[in-house]
Design a protein around this motif. Structure first.
Motif, PDB file in Angstrom:
ATOM      1  N   ASN A  77       0.850  -1.049   0.136  1.00 46.14           N
ATOM      2  CA  ASN A  77       0.006  -0.095   0.046  1.00 46.14           C
ATOM      3  C   ASN A  77       0.804   1.336   0.105  1.00 46.14           C
ATOM      4  OD1 ASN A  77      -2.572  -0.658  -0.211  1.00 46.14           O
ATOM      5  ND2 ASN A  77      -2.641  -1.521   1.885  1.00 46.14           N
ATOM      6  N   SER A  78       2.157   0.916  -0.348  1.00 45.55           N
ATOM      7  CA  SER A  78       2.901   2.393  -0.228  1.00 45.55           C
ATOM      8  C   SER A  78       3.607   2.482  -1.843  1.00 45.55           C
ATOM      9  CB  SER A  78       4.142   2.103   0.574  1.00 45.55           C
ATOM     10  OG  SER A  78       3.741   1.970   1.925  1.00 45.55           O
ATOM     11  N   TYR A  79       2.897   2.023  -2.735  1.00 46.26           N
ATOM     12  CA  TYR A  79       3.491   2.510  -3.948  1.00 46.26           C
ATOM     13  C   TYR A  79       2.388   3.473  -4.645  1.00 46.26           C
ATOM     14  CZ  TYR A  79       6.323  -1.797  -4.312  1.00 46.26           C
ATOM     15  OH  TYR A  79       7.308  -2.547  -4.057  1.00 46.26           O
ATOM     16  N   TRP A  80       3.383   4.407  -5.175  1.00 52.75           N
ATOM     17  CA  TRP A  80       2.748   5.422  -5.984  1.00 52.75           C
ATOM     18  C   TRP A  80       3.174   5.648  -7.397  1.00 52.75           C
ATOM     19  CZ3 TRP A  80      -0.819   8.334  -2.924  1.00 52.75           C
ATOM     20  CH2 TRP A  80      -0.888   7.957  -1.572  1.00 52.75           C
ATOM     21  N   ARG A  81       2.416   5.962  -8.230  1.00 52.09           N
ATOM     22  CA  ARG A  81       2.734   6.054  -9.597  1.00 52.09           C
ATOM     23  C   ARG A  81       2.785   7.599  -9.906  1.00 52.09           C
ATOM     24  NH1 ARG A  81      -1.152   5.356 -14.918  1.00 52.09           N
ATOM     25  NH2 ARG A  81       0.535   5.787 -16.489  1.00 52.09           N
ATOM     26  N   ILE A  82       3.728   8.219 -10.692  1.00 51.24           N
ATOM     27  CA  ILE A  82       4.100   9.458 -10.906  1.00 51.24           C
ATOM     28  C   ILE A  82       3.577   9.755 -12.256  1.00 51.24           C
ATOM     29  CG2 ILE A  82       5.995  11.011 -11.411  1.00 51.24           C
ATOM     30  CD1 ILE A  82       7.759   9.333  -9.632  1.00 51.24           C
ATOM     31  N   ARG A  83       2.597  10.713 -12.240  1.00 53.22           N
ATOM     32  CA  ARG A  83       1.796  11.229 -13.387  1.00 53.22           C
ATOM     33  C   ARG A  83       1.927  12.843 -13.481  1.00 53.22           C
ATOM     34  NH1 ARG A  83      -3.723   9.804 -12.185  1.00 53.22           N
ATOM     35  NH2 ARG A  83      -4.237   9.732 -14.494  1.00 53.22           N
ATOM     36  N   GLY A  84       1.700  13.184 -14.834  1.00 52.83           N
ATOM     37  CA  GLY A  84       1.461  14.437 -14.972  1.00 52.83           C
ATOM     38  C   GLY A  84       0.199  15.152 -14.189  1.00 52.83           C
ATOM     39  N   LYS A  85       0.286  16.735 -14.057  1.00 51.78           N
ATOM     40  CA  LYS A  85      -0.919  17.281 -13.389  1.00 51.78           C
ATOM     41  C   LYS A  85      -2.041  17.159 -14.523  1.00 51.78           C
ATOM     42  CE  LYS A  85       0.234  21.887 -15.083  1.00 51.78           C
ATOM     43  NZ  LYS A  85       0.391  23.426 -14.674  1.00 51.78           N
ATOM     44  N   CYS A  98      13.069  19.473 -11.366  1.00 44.70           N
ATOM     45  CA  CYS A  98      12.751  20.346 -10.354  1.00 44.70           C
ATOM     46  C   CYS A  98      11.867  21.372 -10.839  1.00 44.70           C
ATOM     47  CB  CYS A  98      14.073  20.700  -9.729  1.00 44.70           C
ATOM     48  SG  CYS A  98      15.280  19.500  -9.342  1.00 44.70           S
ATOM     49  N   GLY A  99      10.775  21.631 -10.031  1.00 43.68           N
ATOM     50  CA  GLY A  99       9.889  22.563 -10.115  1.00 43.68           C
ATOM     51  C   GLY A  99       8.645  22.261 -10.949  1.00 43.68           C
ATOM     52  N   GLU A 100       8.794  20.886 -11.601  1.00 44.34           N
ATOM     53  CA  GLU A 100       7.591  20.376 -12.403  1.00 44.34           C
ATOM     54  C   GLU A 100       6.494  19.914 -11.468  1.00 44.34           C
ATOM     55  OE1 GLU A 100       6.969  16.715 -15.542  1.00 44.34           O
ATOM     56  OE2 GLU A 100       9.021  17.530 -15.135  1.00 44.34           O
ATOM     57  N   THR A 101       5.221  20.081 -12.057  1.00 42.02           N
ATOM     58  CA  THR A 101       4.087  19.859 -11.063  1.00 42.02           C
ATOM     59  C   THR A 101       3.529  18.395 -11.608  1.00 42.02           C
ATOM     60  OG1 THR A 101       3.380  22.077 -10.991  1.00 42.02           O
ATOM     61  CG2 THR A 101       1.618  20.407 -10.596  1.00 42.02           C
ATOM     62  N   ILE A 102       3.280  17.333 -10.529  1.00 44.71           N
ATOM     63  CA  ILE A 102       3.039  16.068 -10.845  1.00 44.71           C
ATOM     64  C   ILE A 102       1.759  15.620 -10.083  1.00 44.71           C
ATOM     65  CG2 ILE A 102       5.162  15.455 -11.507  1.00 44.71           C
ATOM     66  CD1 ILE A 102       5.516  13.938  -8.698  1.00 44.71           C
ATOM     67  N   ARG A 103       1.084  14.401 -10.403  1.00 48.62           N
ATOM     68  CA  ARG A 103       0.466  13.816  -9.609  1.00 48.62           C
ATOM     69  C   ARG A 103       0.891  12.469  -8.920  1.00 48.62           C
ATOM     70  NH1 ARG A 103      -5.013  13.562 -12.867  1.00 48.62           N
ATOM     71  NH2 ARG A 103      -3.406  13.183 -14.598  1.00 48.62           N
ATOM     72  N   LEU A 104       0.725  12.254  -7.647  1.00 45.23           N
ATOM     73  CA  LEU A 104       1.037  10.904  -7.125  1.00 45.23           C
ATOM     74  C   LEU A 104      -0.270   9.967  -7.045  1.00 45.23           C
ATOM     75  CD1 LEU A 104       3.571  11.966  -4.616  1.00 45.23           C
ATOM     76  CD2 LEU A 104       3.987  10.705  -6.851  1.00 45.23           C
ATOM     77  N   THR A 105      -0.238   9.035  -7.758  1.00 44.36           N
ATOM     78  CA  THR A 105      -1.501   8.075  -7.893  1.00 44.36           C
ATOM     79  C   THR A 105      -1.320   6.858  -7.151  1.00 44.36           C
ATOM     80  OG1 THR A 105      -2.468   9.000  -9.790  1.00 44.36           O
ATOM     81  CG2 THR A 105      -3.328   6.935  -9.268  1.00 44.36           C
ATOM     82  N   HIS A 106      -1.976   6.744  -6.052  1.00 51.68           N
ATOM     83  CA  HIS A 106      -2.156   5.586  -5.094  1.00 51.68           C
ATOM     84  C   HIS A 106      -2.041   4.141  -5.906  1.00 51.68           C
ATOM     85  CE1 HIS A 106      -3.041   2.774  -1.608  1.00 51.68           C
ATOM     86  NE2 HIS A 106      -1.694   2.984  -1.467  1.00 51.68           N
ATOM     87  N   ILE A 107      -1.213   3.180  -6.180  1.00 53.59           N
ATOM     88  CA  ILE A 107      -1.567   1.949  -6.965  1.00 53.59           C
ATOM     89  C   ILE A 107      -2.619   1.277  -6.557  1.00 53.59           C
ATOM     90  CG2 ILE A 107      -0.455  -0.367  -7.569  1.00 53.59           C
ATOM     91  CD1 ILE A 107       0.598   2.087  -9.305  1.00 53.59           C
ATOM     92  N   ASN A 108      -2.699   0.904  -5.307  1.00 55.46           N
ATOM     93  CA  ASN A 108      -4.022  -0.087  -4.654  1.00 55.46           C
ATOM     94  C   ASN A 108      -5.178   0.349  -4.743  1.00 55.46           C
ATOM     95  OD1 ASN A 108      -1.848  -2.200  -4.795  1.00 55.46           O
ATOM     96  ND2 ASN A 108      -1.866  -2.041  -2.457  1.00 55.46           N
ATOM     97  N   THR A 109      -5.613   1.691  -4.736  1.00 58.08           N
ATOM     98  CA  THR A 109      -6.916   2.402  -4.563  1.00 58.08           C
ATOM     99  C   THR A 109      -7.221   3.148  -5.933  1.00 58.08           C
ATOM    100  OG1 THR A 109      -6.111   4.191  -3.188  1.00 58.08           O
ATOM    101  CG2 THR A 109      -7.103   2.293  -2.192  1.00 58.08           C
ATOM    102  N   GLY A 110      -6.197   3.550  -6.763  1.00 60.40           N
ATOM    103  CA  GLY A 110      -6.465   4.681  -8.031  1.00 60.40           C
ATOM    104  C   GLY A 110      -6.804   5.891  -7.321  1.00 60.40           C
ATOM    105  N   ARG A 111      -6.461   6.288  -6.167  1.00 61.87           N
ATOM    106  CA  ARG A 111      -6.604   7.868  -5.629  1.00 61.87           C
ATOM    107  C   ARG A 111      -5.405   8.366  -5.851  1.00 61.87           C
ATOM    108  NH1 ARG A 111     -10.651   4.708  -2.505  1.00 61.87           N
ATOM    109  NH2 ARG A 111     -12.844   5.025  -3.456  1.00 61.87           N
TER     110      ARG A 111
END
Length: 222
Positions: A77-85, A98-111
């Protein structure tokens, strides 16, 4: 009975069991960066706990899915996928700047890692939660990578600033009781300090694309 399948979990399993590493595409310097599409764990360097989420909702504040820090290095439950904003494609394999905006998506729940003007339950700082469905939430899922140099380096700690509210992703040590006994509170703080330093740890680091072929670099404990 229909079963809901998490597409991010399927992708993660595909990468582990089906993808291959393409030799000769990269130099050592390219392997040292965190890249878009990678699936990783993030370690808080002050408290030595990994960023974590699960199907447990906050009992106060937003009532959204809780985000915590855990000591176990092998918790899935500690895995996160790096995605664009939300409105930008983060090309798989590209080093994160550095300075880029991303989203971190939790692998097991998709949130997505998320924050907003709710108070966190233990420290009274700003609540951090996991929000959305199948990787889609809103503009409060965006985080800016704060680091020195040009790119996010795998061996160097970075900070994550919430783009909308400007708090930094932090852990100051407060621990929950039941049902998540011993897990640390994750929250947002206004000031840069030792509590908001994070380092990329175990995971799958996507390599840059070349002639439509993708490779991966698998880093321990998968």
């Amino acid at each position: 009975m229909s079963v809901r399948v998490n597409p991010f979990l399927l992708l993660f399993r595909c990468i582990i069991f089906s993808c291959f590493s393409v030799s000769g595409l990269l130099g050592t310097s390219e392997l040292s960066y965190v890249t878009c599409g990678s699936v990783i764990k993030l370690l808080n360097t002050k408290h030595n706990v990994r960023l974590h989420s699960h199907e447990v909702k906050y009992g106060s504040g937003s009532g959204q899915q809780s985000v915590t820090g855990v000591t176990e290095a092998d918790d899935s439950n500690s895995y996160w996928r790096i995605r664009g904003k939300s409105d930008i494609v983060c090309q798989r394999g590209n080093p994160v700047k550095c300075g880029e905006t991303i989203r971190l998506t939790h692998i097991n729940t998709g949130r997505n890692l998320h924050s907003h003007y709710f108070t966190s339950p233990l420290s009274g700082n700003q609540e951090v939660s996991a929000f959305g469905e199948d990787g889609e939430g809103d503009n409060l899922d965006n985080w800016t990578v704060v680091c020195s140099g040009t790119y996010w380096e795998r061996n160097n700690p970075v900070r994550f600033k919430h783009t909308a509210t400007e708090v930094l992703l932090s852990i100051t040590g407060e621990q929950y009781g039941r049902p998540i006994n011993g897990q640390r509170e994750v929250h947002g703080m206004q000031y840069s300090n030792q509590y908001n330093s994070w380092k990329a740890m175990e995971g799958i680091f996507m390599k840059p694309m070349e002639v439509s072929r993708a490779g991966v670099d698998v880093h321990s404990e998968l």
